[in-house]
Each structure stands twice: as C-alpha cells, then as structure tokens.
Design a protein around this motif. Structure first.
Motif, PDB file in Angstrom:
ATOM      1  N   ASN A  27      50.064  41.967  58.299  1.00  0.00           N
ATOM      2  CA  ASN A  27      49.105  42.853  58.961  1.00  0.00           C
ATOM      3  C   ASN A  27      48.931  44.166  58.195  1.00  0.00           C
ATOM      4  OD1 ASN A  27      47.206  43.425  60.917  1.00  0.00           O
ATOM      5  ND2 ASN A  27      48.675  44.455  62.240  1.00  0.00           N
ATOM      6  N   ARG A  28      48.690  44.039  56.889  1.00  0.00           N
ATOM      7  CA  ARG A  28      48.443  45.196  56.028  1.00  0.00           C
ATOM      8  C   ARG A  28      47.060  45.071  55.397  1.00  0.00           C
ATOM      9  NH1 ARG A  28      52.366  48.855  54.400  1.00  0.00           N
ATOM     10  NH2 ARG A  28      50.433  49.910  53.815  1.00  0.00           N
ATOM     11  N   PRO A  29      46.002  45.281  56.196  1.00  0.00           N
ATOM     12  CA  PRO A  29      44.653  45.141  55.650  1.00  0.00           C
ATOM     13  C   PRO A  29      44.353  46.123  54.522  1.00  0.00           C
ATOM     14  CG  PRO A  29      44.576  46.128  57.830  1.00  0.00           C
ATOM     15  CD  PRO A  29      45.991  45.678  57.596  1.00  0.00           C
ATOM     16  N   ASP A  30      45.028  47.272  54.498  1.00  0.00           N
ATOM     17  CA  ASP A  30      44.812  48.238  53.425  1.00  0.00           C
ATOM     18  C   ASP A  30      45.241  47.664  52.077  1.00  0.00           C
ATOM     19  OD1 ASP A  30      47.453  48.255  54.465  1.00  0.00           O
ATOM     20  OD2 ASP A  30      47.787  50.339  53.871  1.00  0.00           O
ATOM     21  N   ILE A  31      46.386  46.997  52.041  1.00  0.00           N
ATOM     22  CA  ILE A  31      46.871  46.378  50.810  1.00  0.00           C
ATOM     23  C   ILE A  31      46.031  45.148  50.473  1.00  0.00           C
ATOM     24  CG2 ILE A  31      48.853  45.289  49.672  1.00  0.00           C
ATOM     25  CD1 ILE A  31      49.149  48.339  50.281  1.00  0.00           C
ATOM     26  N   ALA A  32      45.700  44.359  51.484  1.00  0.00           N
ATOM     27  CA  ALA A  32      44.876  43.164  51.266  1.00  0.00           C
ATOM     28  C   ALA A  32      43.536  43.545  50.645  1.00  0.00           C
ATOM     29  CB  ALA A  32      44.676  42.409  52.578  1.00  0.00           C
ATOM     30  N   GLU A  33      42.967  44.656  51.093  1.00  0.00           N
ATOM     31  CA  GLU A  33      41.679  45.098  50.554  1.00  0.00           C
ATOM     32  C   GLU A  33      41.786  45.421  49.055  1.00  0.00           C
ATOM     33  OE1 GLU A  33      38.244  48.451  51.442  1.00  0.00           O
ATOM     34  OE2 GLU A  33      40.103  48.499  52.591  1.00  0.00           O
ATOM     35  N   PHE A  34      42.871  46.080  48.653  1.00  0.00           N
ATOM     36  CA  PHE A  34      43.073  46.358  47.227  1.00  0.00           C
ATOM     37  C   PHE A  34      43.206  45.067  46.417  1.00  0.00           C
ATOM     38  CE2 PHE A  34      44.568  50.660  48.545  1.00  0.00           C
ATOM     39  CZ  PHE A  34      43.725  51.402  47.743  1.00  0.00           C
ATOM     40  N   MET A  35      43.947  44.113  46.964  1.00  0.00           N
ATOM     41  CA  MET A  35      44.139  42.858  46.253  1.00  0.00           C
ATOM     42  C   MET A  35      42.826  42.079  46.138  1.00  0.00           C
ATOM     43  SD  MET A  35      47.281  42.935  45.335  1.00  0.00           S
ATOM     44  CE  MET A  35      47.031  44.698  45.197  1.00  0.00           C
ATOM     45  N   LEU A  36      42.020  42.119  47.200  1.00  0.00           N
ATOM     46  CA  LEU A  36      40.725  41.446  47.166  1.00  0.00           C
ATOM     47  C   LEU A  36      39.816  42.094  46.116  1.00  0.00           C
ATOM     48  CD1 LEU A  36      38.966  39.230  48.413  1.00  0.00           C
ATOM     49  CD2 LEU A  36      38.183  40.917  50.081  1.00  0.00           C
ATOM     50  N   ALA A  37      39.831  43.412  46.045  1.00  0.00           N
ATOM     51  CA  ALA A  37      39.023  44.103  45.030  1.00  0.00           C
ATOM     52  C   ALA A  37      39.476  43.719  43.619  1.00  0.00           C
ATOM     53  CB  ALA A  37      39.116  45.615  45.230  1.00  0.00           C
ATOM     54  N   ALA A  38      40.781  43.580  43.422  1.00  0.00           N
ATOM     55  CA  ALA A  38      41.300  43.168  42.118  1.00  0.00           C
ATOM     56  C   ALA A  38      40.843  41.756  41.774  1.00  0.00           C
ATOM     57  CB  ALA A  38      42.828  43.256  42.108  1.00  0.00           C
ATOM     58  N   LEU A  39      40.879  40.859  42.752  1.00  0.00           N
ATOM     59  CA  LEU A  39      40.403  39.487  42.514  1.00  0.00           C
ATOM     60  C   LEU A  39      38.917  39.471  42.179  1.00  0.00           C
ATOM     61  CD1 LEU A  39      42.291  37.494  45.296  1.00  0.00           C
ATOM     62  CD2 LEU A  39      42.604  37.301  42.808  1.00  0.00           C
ATOM     63  N   GLU A  40      38.136  40.282  42.863  1.00  0.00           N
ATOM     64  CA  GLU A  40      36.694  40.348  42.593  1.00  0.00           C
ATOM     65  C   GLU A  40      36.439  40.858  41.173  1.00  0.00           C
ATOM     66  OE1 GLU A  40      35.071  41.073  47.137  1.00  0.00           O
ATOM     67  OE2 GLU A  40      35.592  42.824  45.916  1.00  0.00           O
ATOM     68  N   LYS A  41      37.168  41.864  40.760  1.00  0.00           N
ATOM     69  CA  LYS A  41      37.021  42.415  39.415  1.00  0.00           C
ATOM     70  C   LYS A  41      37.381  41.379  38.362  1.00  0.00           C
ATOM     71  CE  LYS A  41      36.617  45.894  36.484  1.00  0.00           C
ATOM     72  NZ  LYS A  41      35.312  46.243  36.004  1.00  0.00           N
ATOM     73  N   GLU A  51      32.815  28.423  40.888  1.00  0.00           N
ATOM     74  CA  GLU A  51      32.615  27.805  42.201  1.00  0.00           C
ATOM     75  C   GLU A  51      33.913  27.736  42.988  1.00  0.00           C
ATOM     76  OE1 GLU A  51      30.413  24.173  42.190  1.00  0.00           O
ATOM     77  OE2 GLU A  51      29.062  24.903  40.642  1.00  0.00           O
ATOM     78  N   HIS A  52      35.037  27.800  42.301  1.00  0.00           N
ATOM     79  CA  HIS A  52      36.319  27.767  42.990  1.00  0.00           C
ATOM     80  C   HIS A  52      37.338  28.554  42.173  1.00  0.00           C
ATOM     81  CE1 HIS A  52      39.082  26.416  46.025  1.00  0.00           C
ATOM     82  NE2 HIS A  52      39.952  26.172  45.084  1.00  0.00           N
ATOM     83  N   GLY A  53      38.260  29.145  42.863  1.00  0.00           N
ATOM     84  CA  GLY A  53      39.304  29.929  42.213  1.00  0.00           C
ATOM     85  C   GLY A  53      39.989  30.800  43.239  1.00  0.00           C
ATOM     86  N   PRO A  54      40.887  31.662  42.793  1.00  0.00           N
ATOM     87  CA  PRO A  54      41.629  32.513  43.721  1.00  0.00           C
ATOM     88  C   PRO A  54      40.737  33.404  44.596  1.00  0.00           C
ATOM     89  CG  PRO A  54      42.728  32.474  41.610  1.00  0.00           C
ATOM     90  CD  PRO A  54      41.418  31.775  41.425  1.00  0.00           C
ATOM     91  N   LEU A  55      39.634  33.897  44.052  1.00  0.00           N
ATOM     92  CA  LEU A  55      38.749  34.735  44.854  1.00  0.00           C
ATOM     93  C   LEU A  55      38.139  33.930  46.001  1.00  0.00           C
ATOM     94  CD1 LEU A  55      37.307  37.397  45.417  1.00  0.00           C
ATOM     95  CD2 LEU A  55      35.527  36.668  43.801  1.00  0.00           C
ATOM     96  N   ILE A  56      37.698  32.738  45.721  1.00  0.00           N
ATOM     97  CA  ILE A  56      37.134  31.879  46.776  1.00  0.00           C
ATOM     98  C   ILE A  56      38.208  31.553  47.803  1.00  0.00           C
ATOM     99  CG2 ILE A  56      36.048  29.649  47.271  1.00  0.00           C
ATOM    100  CD1 ILE A  56      34.248  31.709  45.768  1.00  0.00           C
ATOM    101  N   ASP A  57      39.425  31.296  47.348  1.00  0.00           N
ATOM    102  CA  ASP A  57      40.531  31.035  48.275  1.00  0.00           C
ATOM    103  C   ASP A  57      40.752  32.232  49.206  1.00  0.00           C
ATOM    104  OD1 ASP A  57      40.931  28.555  47.123  1.00  0.00           O
ATOM    105  OD2 ASP A  57      42.654  29.194  45.918  1.00  0.00           O
ATOM    106  N   ALA A  58      40.679  33.440  48.642  1.00  0.00           N
ATOM    107  CA  ALA A  58      40.856  34.651  49.462  1.00  0.00           C
ATOM    108  C   ALA A  58      39.726  34.781  50.483  1.00  0.00           C
ATOM    109  CB  ALA A  58      40.916  35.888  48.573  1.00  0.00           C
ATOM    110  N   TYR A  59      38.489  34.555  50.049  1.00  0.00           N
ATOM    111  CA  TYR A  59      37.357  34.614  50.984  1.00  0.00           C
ATOM    112  C   TYR A  59      37.511  33.580  52.106  1.00  0.00           C
ATOM    113  CZ  TYR A  59      34.587  37.584  47.793  1.00  0.00           C
ATOM    114  OH  TYR A  59      34.108  38.600  47.004  1.00  0.00           O
ATOM    115  N   GLN A  60      37.969  32.385  51.756  1.00  0.00           N
ATOM    116  CA  GLN A  60      38.167  31.349  52.767  1.00  0.00           C
ATOM    117  C   GLN A  60      39.260  31.749  53.739  1.00  0.00           C
ATOM    118  OE1 GLN A  60      38.781  27.882  50.315  1.00  0.00           O
ATOM    119  NE2 GLN A  60      36.623  27.318  50.406  1.00  0.00           N
ATOM    120  N   GLU A  61      40.284  32.398  53.241  1.00  0.00           N
ATOM    121  CA  GLU A  61      41.352  32.861  54.125  1.00  0.00           C
ATOM    122  C   GLU A  61      40.815  33.897  55.115  1.00  0.00           C
ATOM    123  OE1 GLU A  61      45.948  34.191  53.941  1.00  0.00           O
ATOM    124  OE2 GLU A  61      45.077  32.613  52.729  1.00  0.00           O
TER     125      GLU A  61
END
Length: 67
Positions: free
Chosen positions: A23-37, A48-58
């Motif tokens: 339950n740390r959305p602040d940290i999750a947001e940083f990690m998601l931004a890193a995956l997007e970059k 079409e598939h990769g860690p970023l897509i996995d994160a979005y699906q989660e």
C-alpha cells in the motif's frame, strides 16, 4: 540472452508490485514512471507486451501475481 535493460525492467516491475502490496502508491508511481521511460527508449518501441504492460494490467486488476 537477456539484456541489462530487460533485467532492470524486471527488477523495477518487482519493486512496483511490492509497493502495491504494501500500500505504497507513492513508490509504485515512481516505479511506473521508470517503466514508462524505459519502455519508450527501447529498440522495439512500442512493445505489445513487457513489464510496463504487466504493470498496467496489475493496476487494472487483470494482471497475474508473479514475483
């Protein structure tokens, strides 16, 4: 062979999932931004598939809980 960038993406995805479970959305947001970059800088952009897509699906609640 897995590239260093792919290893980094997998590690970031693992930390993203850990932050979500703890339950740390602040940290999750940083990690998601890193995956997007990393995703948009990769040679196969857009993927079409990769860690970023996995994160979005989660986030959407349709991902699998892999570690």
């Amino acid at each position: 062979m897995i590239s260093k960038a792919e290893i980094l993406e997998r590690d970031i995805l693992r930390v993203f999932r850990c932050a979500c479970r703890q339950n740390r959305p602040d940290i999750a947001e940083f990690m998601l931004a890193a995956l997007e970059k990393l995703d948009c800088e990769g040679p196969d952009f857009p993927r079409e598939h990769g860690p970023l897509i996995d994160a979005y699906q989660e986030i959407a609640g349709i991902g699998t809980s892999r570690q």
